[in-house]
Design an enzyme around this catalytic site. Structure first.
Site, PDB file in Angstrom:
ATOM      1  N   HIS A   1       0.837  -1.195   0.000  1.00  0.00           N
ATOM      2  CA  HIS A   1       0.000   0.000   0.000  1.00  0.00           C
ATOM      3  C   HIS A   1       0.879   1.255   0.000  1.00  0.00           C
ATOM      4  O   HIS A   1       2.094   1.178   0.179  1.00  0.00           O
ATOM      5  CB  HIS A   1      -0.903   0.025   1.232  1.00  0.00           C
ATOM      6  CG  HIS A   1      -2.083  -0.901   1.131  1.00  0.00           C
ATOM      7  ND1 HIS A   1      -1.991  -2.236   1.427  1.00  0.00           N
ATOM      8  CD2 HIS A   1      -3.369  -0.676   0.763  1.00  0.00           C
ATOM      9  CE1 HIS A   1      -3.179  -2.802   1.251  1.00  0.00           C
ATOM     10  NE2 HIS A   1      -4.031  -1.888   0.848  1.00  0.00           N
TER      11      HIS A   1
ATOM     12  N   LYS B   1      -0.283   4.660   4.770  1.00  0.00           N
ATOM     13  CA  LYS B   1      -1.137   3.686   5.473  1.00  0.00           C
ATOM     14  C   LYS B   1      -0.524   3.374   6.832  1.00  0.00           C
ATOM     15  O   LYS B   1       0.674   3.105   6.937  1.00  0.00           O
ATOM     16  CB  LYS B   1      -1.304   2.419   4.650  1.00  0.00           C
ATOM     17  CG  LYS B   1      -2.313   1.443   5.257  1.00  0.00           C
ATOM     18  CD  LYS B   1      -2.686   0.346   4.280  1.00  0.00           C
ATOM     19  CE  LYS B   1      -3.657  -0.655   4.892  1.00  0.00           C
ATOM     20  NZ  LYS B   1      -4.918  -0.017   5.321  1.00  0.00           N
TER      21      LYS B   1
END
Length: 271
Positions: A157, A161
């Site tokens: 990600h 995050k």
């Protein structure tokens, strides 16, 4: 049937703005409220303007109870503390609560279950159709292959995050464990460092990558003797999560109070 009136929680964030756009494009939905932390400097801003749509005259508010009173449900991709508070409010008001928040603890999960006694709650680590189909396939493959195939889950990600492994990776891990008929909490390995020794048979491993602006990439690897099967999903736009969440909200509108998943919404529970 009248339009379903929805509140978007975290309407000033990236996912919140995406949800505002998605609702504007949906003929069966209406944005009735835009929620933000009461301390946010965005309070009072127009949700449409923030989402790049032009003014829609829905101002960001820090009063969830007032917004919920005028809505049929709330879409929530926020943080655990906010989600727990909103679940309790949804339970009290007997509303629909769609939860895409990740990083929830076991205690948080119990609080959500309690709220679902009177609210219709749909909760998933990932709201996209593709990911939930991937989870169903993961469960089926894990059930089909014998234990000589090791299971590893890799996810990547964007750099901002804050939780790891991702909620989607955990969703896939649970699907794999369900397929094998084992307890995911007893077989998960989220970190490996140093002299770890040989891989323990039956473990489900998780590996996490972070960087750049990656929306989300997940691979489930079944590594067996002399062959390997890989199931992969790559998200290219947050709109897939928004679309799934809105689909879940419309489905939930006609359900009895309870805690549901996207597997229920998509009819994949017994796949």
């Amino acid at each position: 049937m009248a339009e379903m009136r929805l509140v978007v929680a975290g309407a000033g964030g990236r996912m919140g703005r995406t949800l505002v756009k998605a609702i504007a494009d949906h003929k069966d939905l209406a944005l009735s409220g835009a929620l933000e932390d009461a301390r946010s400097p965005l309070i009072g801003w127009d949700a449409g303007t923030l989402a790049g749509l032009g003014e829609n005259h829905v101002k960001l508010s820090g009063d969830p109870a007032a917004l919920m009173d005028k809505a049929d449900g709330i879409i929530d991709f926020t943080i655990p503390a906010a989600t727990i508070a909103l679940a309790a409010l949804a339970g009290k008001a007997r509303k629909v609560h769609v939860i895409g928040t990740t990083g929830l603890t076991a205690e948080d999960e119990e609080a959500i279950k309690a709220a679902a006694k009177t609210a219709v709650i749909v909760k998933s680590g990932n709201m996209s159709l593709g990911v939930n189909l991937l989870a169903a396939l993961t469960k089926r493959v894990a059930k089909t292959l014998d234990k000589s195939f090791d299971i590893e889950i890799l996810e990547m990600h964007h750099s901002q995050k804050v939780d790891a492994p991702s909620g989607t990776a955990l969703l896939l891990g649970r699907a794999a464990a369900d397929g094998r008929g084992i307890d995911v909490n007893k077989c998960s390995v989220a970190t490996r460092e140093g002299h770890t020794g040989a891989r323990r048979a039956g473990d489900i491993g998780f590996a996490t990558l972070r960087g750049g602006s990656v929306v989300g990439e997940h691979s489930v690897i079944f590594a067996g003797p002399a062959e390997r099967i890989e199931l992969v999903h790559k998200a290219e736009d947050r709109m897939i999560f928004a679309s799934g969440a809105l689909h879940a909200a419309l489905w939930a509108r006609n359900q009895k109070p309870g805690l549901y998943s996207m597997m229920d919404v998509l009819g994949l529970k017994d796949f």
